[in-house]
Design an enzyme around this catalytic site. Structure first.
Site, PDB file in Angstrom:
ATOM      1  N   ARG A   1       6.548  -1.544  61.708  1.00 31.04           N
ATOM      2  CA  ARG A   1       7.369  -0.343  61.845  1.00 31.04           C
ATOM      3  C   ARG A   1       6.495   0.884  61.584  1.00 31.04           C
ATOM      4  NH1 ARG A   1      10.552  -2.823  64.323  1.00 31.04           N
ATOM      5  NH2 ARG A   1      12.722  -3.276  63.860  1.00 31.04           N
TER       6      ARG A   1
ATOM      7  N   GLU B   1      10.277   7.289  66.589  1.00 28.34           N
ATOM      8  CA  GLU B   1      10.289   6.920  68.017  1.00 28.34           C
ATOM      9  C   GLU B   1      11.449   7.575  68.752  1.00 28.34           C
ATOM     10  OE1 GLU B   1      10.247   2.640  68.011  1.00 28.34           O
ATOM     11  OE2 GLU B   1       8.309   2.584  67.024  1.00 28.34           O
TER      12      GLU B   1
ATOM     13  N   HIS C   1       6.308   0.632  71.710  1.00 29.82           N
ATOM     14  CA  HIS C   1       7.137  -0.398  71.054  1.00 29.82           C
ATOM     15  C   HIS C   1       7.475  -1.537  72.035  1.00 29.82           C
ATOM     16  CE1 HIS C   1      10.179  -1.048  67.553  1.00 29.82           C
ATOM     17  NE2 HIS C   1       9.848  -2.209  68.104  1.00 29.82           N
TER      18      HIS C   1
HETATM   19  P1  NAP Z   1       9.373 -11.702  57.831  1.00 28.64           P
HETATM   20  O1  NAP Z   1       9.250 -13.123  58.253  1.00 28.64           O
HETATM   21  O2  NAP Z   1      10.497 -11.309  56.937  1.00 28.64           O
HETATM   22  O3  NAP Z   1       7.980 -11.271  57.157  1.00 28.64           O
HETATM   23  C1  NAP Z   1       7.807 -10.087  56.481  1.00 28.64           C
HETATM   24  C2  NAP Z   1       6.494 -10.148  55.720  1.00 28.64           C
HETATM   25  O4  NAP Z   1       6.297  -8.889  55.090  1.00 28.64           O
HETATM   26  C3  NAP Z   1       6.464 -11.202  54.640  1.00 28.64           C
HETATM   27  O5  NAP Z   1       5.204 -11.802  54.598  1.00 28.64           O
HETATM   28  C4  NAP Z   1       6.703 -10.403  53.364  1.00 28.64           C
HETATM   29  O6  NAP Z   1       6.113 -11.067  52.266  1.00 28.64           O
HETATM   30  C5  NAP Z   1       5.988  -9.101  53.705  1.00 28.64           C
HETATM   31  N1  NAP Z   1       6.478  -7.970  52.935  1.00 28.64           N
HETATM   32  C6  NAP Z   1       7.745  -7.483  52.874  1.00 28.64           C
HETATM   33  N2  NAP Z   1       7.805  -6.446  52.032  1.00 28.64           N
HETATM   34  C7  NAP Z   1       6.554  -6.264  51.551  1.00 28.64           C
HETATM   35  C8  NAP Z   1       5.979  -5.342  50.625  1.00 28.64           C
HETATM   36  N3  NAP Z   1       6.709  -4.394  50.024  1.00 28.64           N
HETATM   37  N4  NAP Z   1       4.663  -5.449  50.365  1.00 28.64           N
HETATM   38  C9  NAP Z   1       3.912  -6.415  50.959  1.00 28.64           C
HETATM   39  N5  NAP Z   1       4.404  -7.307  51.841  1.00 28.64           N
HETATM   40  C10 NAP Z   1       5.707  -7.231  52.123  1.00 28.64           C
HETATM   41  O7  NAP Z   1       9.501 -10.758  59.086  1.00 28.64           O
HETATM   42  P2  NAP Z   1       8.909 -10.973  60.560  1.00 28.64           P
HETATM   43  O8  NAP Z   1       9.877 -11.738  61.377  1.00 28.64           O
HETATM   44  O9  NAP Z   1       7.504 -11.453  60.449  1.00 28.64           O
HETATM   45  O10 NAP Z   1       8.947  -9.448  61.088  1.00 28.64           O
HETATM   46  C11 NAP Z   1       8.277  -8.428  60.387  1.00 28.64           C
HETATM   47  C12 NAP Z   1       8.682  -7.059  60.892  1.00 28.64           C
HETATM   48  O11 NAP Z   1       8.050  -6.814  62.136  1.00 28.64           O
HETATM   49  C13 NAP Z   1      10.172  -6.881  61.216  1.00 28.64           C
HETATM   50  O12 NAP Z   1      10.921  -6.585  60.059  1.00 28.64           O
HETATM   51  C14 NAP Z   1      10.155  -5.728  62.195  1.00 28.64           C
HETATM   52  O13 NAP Z   1      10.289  -4.514  61.502  1.00 28.64           O
HETATM   53  C15 NAP Z   1       8.776  -5.812  62.836  1.00 28.64           C
HETATM   54  N6  NAP Z   1       8.842  -6.199  64.260  1.00 28.64           N
HETATM   55  C16 NAP Z   1       8.290  -5.382  65.203  1.00 28.64           C
HETATM   56  C17 NAP Z   1       8.345  -5.751  66.530  1.00 28.64           C
HETATM   57  C18 NAP Z   1       7.751  -4.908  67.602  1.00 28.64           C
HETATM   58  O14 NAP Z   1       8.191  -4.991  68.742  1.00 28.64           O
HETATM   59  N7  NAP Z   1       6.765  -4.095  67.303  1.00 28.64           N
HETATM   60  C19 NAP Z   1       8.955  -6.949  66.910  1.00 28.64           C
HETATM   61  C20 NAP Z   1       9.475  -7.751  65.929  1.00 28.64           C
HETATM   62  C21 NAP Z   1       9.412  -7.376  64.595  1.00 28.64           C
HETATM   63  P3  NAP Z   1       6.687 -10.914  50.761  1.00 28.64           P
HETATM   64  O15 NAP Z   1       8.193 -11.001  50.872  1.00 28.64           O
HETATM   65  O16 NAP Z   1       6.067 -12.045  50.003  1.00 28.64           O
HETATM   66  O17 NAP Z   1       6.224  -9.597  50.294  1.00 28.64           O
HETATM   67  C1  8YV Z   2      12.645  -4.733  69.568  1.00 28.47           C
HETATM   68  C2  8YV Z   2      11.802  -5.117  67.176  1.00 28.47           C
HETATM   69  O1  8YV Z   2      11.924  -3.727  70.212  1.00 28.47           O
HETATM   70  O2  8YV Z   2      12.826  -7.186  66.730  1.00 28.47           O
HETATM   71  C3  8YV Z   2      12.432  -6.104  66.272  1.00 28.47           C
HETATM   72  O3  8YV Z   2      12.520  -5.823  65.060  1.00 28.47           O
HETATM   73  O4  8YV Z   2      11.319  -4.119  66.744  1.00 28.47           O
HETATM   74  C4  8YV Z   2      11.696  -5.390  68.626  1.00 28.47           C
HETATM   75  O5  8YV Z   2      11.731  -6.722  68.927  1.00 28.47           O
HETATM   76  C5  8YV Z   2      13.932  -4.169  69.147  1.00 28.47           C
HETATM   77  O6  8YV Z   2      14.575  -4.831  68.162  1.00 28.47           O
HETATM   78  C6  8YV Z   2      14.858  -4.094  70.337  1.00 28.47           C
HETATM   79  O7  8YV Z   2      15.438  -2.891  70.399  1.00 28.47           O
END
Ligand code: NAP
Ligand code: 8YV
Length: 318
Positions: free
Chosen positions: A231, A260, A278
């Site tokens: 994010r 964004e 994104h």
């Molecule tokens: P997840 O499985 O919940 O993993 C989150 C990771 O972040 C865990 O390793 C957690 O470990 C760590 N974390 C959380 N808070 C933290 C803190 N304060 N300090 C250090 N580490 C921390 O989530 P995920 O499915 O991998 O997704 C992660 C994030 O990616 C989503 O929440 C979303 O915002 C983003 N995302 C972006 C896109 C995109 O299109 N760009 C797509 C999908 C997701 P600990 O709990 O041990 O700290």
């Molecule tokens: C998408 C994301 O762009 O899953 C998330 O957290 O940031 C992305 O996969 C979004 O959720 C769809 O609007």
């Protein structure tokens, strides 16, 4: 018998709408701070499918909702604790996008290190002539030490994809992953001091706000590279712009931004940035899988009394 009413505020993937319309009465309204719904209709609504934020005021407007099914794995736009305190379930779309987002992270890293978008622009601009060659890139992935800020579902997939690149891999999270074969750092600053390449894949929470700041960037050093695919909230964009411009770090690849779709002029102008809008999960197959999971959560809740992927803050059943 009347059908269960499910609200869809704002835009939603067609595939979600098609599946919901088969089973429920779907009420689509424009996304607004206060929704255009009369009190009687609002009372009939028992489920919501939403992409993006769910303002707290909507909880007041919709007194009988049981479930909010969110499109996306990050659900920072929904006060899930508040939902939990009201006995309302929130669901998200974990796992089905892990591979796509991890692939995109690797592509963003390689494009940032090897300047492929810039090289292509150079070719398309007609610069490739006999005797002319695109300049050698300053950086190579070879020999780098990559630090993952976040090693959850997506972070772990990024780490696994990095292994064949023969880079050293370390990570920072709040809790150590005993079975992960990578060096653990208990602080982000400690990780940044150890590595030269930082990939942020953490959720938007109060604790992750602008944590990739001037100090962390400076710890990465002048050859440092920052990739953010979590994010935009996590990176201090002013500090990043300043560090890129001053050469305190070397390059950045960003899929996500603080506000964004606004991309700060400083980042657009800064040298050595690769900026994409994104698109981490934005392929047709992956968005279809996310859409199916949104629909499955609502269907499973109303037909079996148990959602498929409830978030940690809310109950898994009534
Ligand atoms: P997840 O499985 O919940 O993993 C989150 C990771 O972040 C865990 O390793 C957690 O470990 C760590 N974390 C959380 N808070 C933290 C803190 N304060 N300090 C250090 N580490 C921390 O989530 P995920 O499915 O991998 O997704 C992660 C994030 O990616 C989503 O929440 C979303 O915002 C983003 N995302 C972006 C896109 C995109 O299109 N760009 C797509 C999908 C997701 P600990 O709990 O041990 O700290
Ligand atoms: C998408 C994301 O762009 O899953 C998330 O957290 O940031 C992305 O996969 C979004 O959720 C769809 O609007």
């Amino acid at each position: 018998m009347s059908r269960i009413a499910v609200l869809v505020p704002g835009k939603m993937h067609d595939r979600v709408l098609a599946q919901l319309k088969d089973r429920f009465e779907v009420i689509s309204v424009q996304r607004k701070e206060t929704l255009d719904l009369d009190a009687e209709t609002a009372k009939r609504i028992r489920g919501v499918a939403v992409s993006g934020a769910f303002p707290a005021a909507w909880f007041e407007q919709l007194p009988n909702i049981e479930i909010v099914a969110s499109f996306g794995v990050g659900y920072d736009g929904i006060d899930a604790r508040l939902a939990g305190s009201k006995g309302i379930i929130v669901t998200n779309t974990p796992d089905v996008l892990n591979d796509e987002v991890a692939d995109t992270a690797i592509a963003l890293l390689l494009n940032t290190v090897r300047e492929l978008p810039k090289a292509e622009n150079w070719l398309r601009a007609g610069n490739w002539k006999p005797g002319a060659a695109y300049p050698l890139t300053r950086f190579s992935l070879k020999g780098r030490h990559v630090g993952l800020y976040g090693l959850g579902r997506i972070g772990l997939e990024i780490a696994r994809r990095l292994e064949p690149f023969k880079v050293k891999i370390s990570y920072h999270t709040r809790s150590r992953h005993a079975d992960a074969p990578y060096d653990y750092h208990s602080t982000l600053k400690g990780l940044a001091e150890a590595v030269d390449t930082l990939i942020a894949i953490v959720p938007k929470t109060p604790q992750t706000h602008k944590t990739v700041d001037a100090e962390v960037l400076s710890a990465l050093g002048p050859d440092g590279i920052v990739i953010n695919i979590g994010r935009g909230w996590t990176v201090d964009e002013d500090a990043l712009t300043a560090a890129l411009t001053a050469g305190t770090i070397g390059a950045a690849g960003l899929d996500v931004f603080y506000d964004e779709p606004h991309v700060p002029a400083g980042l657009l102008a800064a040298p050595n940035t690769v900026l994409v809008p994104h698109v981490g999960s934005a392929s047709i197959p992956t968005r279809n899988a996310m859409a199916d999971l949104v629909a499955r959560n609502l269907i499973a809740w109303f037909e079996q009394g148990e959602p498929v992927t409830p978030v940690a803050e809310t109950p898994a059943r009534k």
